[in-house]
Scaffold this motif. Structure first.
Motif, PDB file in Angstrom:
ATOM      1  N   THR A  13       0.816  -1.214   0.000  1.00  0.00           N
ATOM      2  CA  THR A  13       0.000   0.000   0.000  1.00  0.00           C
ATOM      3  C   THR A  13       0.851   1.267   0.000  1.00  0.00           C
ATOM      4  O   THR A  13       0.581   2.200  -0.755  1.00  0.00           O
ATOM      5  N   ASP A  16       3.241   0.829  -3.831  1.00  0.00           N
ATOM      6  CA  ASP A  16       2.455   0.694  -5.050  1.00  0.00           C
ATOM      7  C   ASP A  16       1.141   1.471  -4.966  1.00  0.00           C
ATOM      8  O   ASP A  16       0.689   2.059  -5.936  1.00  0.00           O
ATOM      9  N   GLY A  17       0.555   1.473  -3.800  1.00  0.00           N
ATOM     10  CA  GLY A  17      -0.723   2.158  -3.637  1.00  0.00           C
ATOM     11  C   GLY A  17      -0.636   3.669  -3.733  1.00  0.00           C
ATOM     12  O   GLY A  17      -1.600   4.335  -4.090  1.00  0.00           O
TER      13      GLY A  17
END
Length: 156
Positions: A13, A16-17
């Motif tokens: 998270t 990449d999030g």
């Protein structure tokens, strides 16, 4: 069938999030998000990338954030470093006391521009062979102390 005794989850998270978010998330809010992940039971967290801030502005303060990370018992922090300079930055921070447990040295076995990912063409590419050479080079550095992983991020 063998029963599963344990499941290991690497939460992405924070890296990449956030990497495609248009609005910058403050370090204070990132720490809140991290606390929530740990409170929920996540023990392996991919924290961020040492990508150049022109390409991934969400990580423009990655060095500061790495030094701010809480030292939770049984929580491992992973960072993405796609090129030699990025790995050197991560190792330097590790030596300065940042809780860096794993450095993922990504590589691209071919160059493929994906129209859905505006950052993809800007990232530095390497071959699998070059990445393996780099892994050996960085793994022997004295005082590095972080695990090195190679992950093939994109293939044809």
């Amino acid at each position: 069938m063998v029963p599963i005794r344990e499941v290991s989850v690497l939460d992405t998270t924070l890296r990449d999030g956030l990497q495609h978010e248009e609005r910058y998330m403050s370090l204070k809010n990132r720490l809140r998000l991290l606390d929530s992940l740990v409170e929920a039971g996540v023990r392996k967290i991919e924290v961020g990338s040492f990508a150049h801030p022109d390409y991934l502005p969400q990580f423009r303060e990655i060095e500061t954030f790495a030094m701010m990370l809480p030292r939770y018992e049984n929580v491992e922090y992973t960072f993405l470093a796609l090129n030699r300079r990025a790995v050197e930055r991560a190792i330097k921070l590790k030596n300065e006391g940042a809780p860096i447990h794993r450095i993922v040295r990504g590589c691209f076995s071919c160059i493929v521009a994906l129209p859905c990912d505006p950052y993809f063409p800007k990232i530095r590419y390497c071959t699998m062979g070059a990445s393996i050479t780099s892994e050996k080079e960085f793994a022997i550095r004295p005082g590095g102390g972080a695990k090195m992983s190679i992950r093939n991020l994109k293939t044809a």
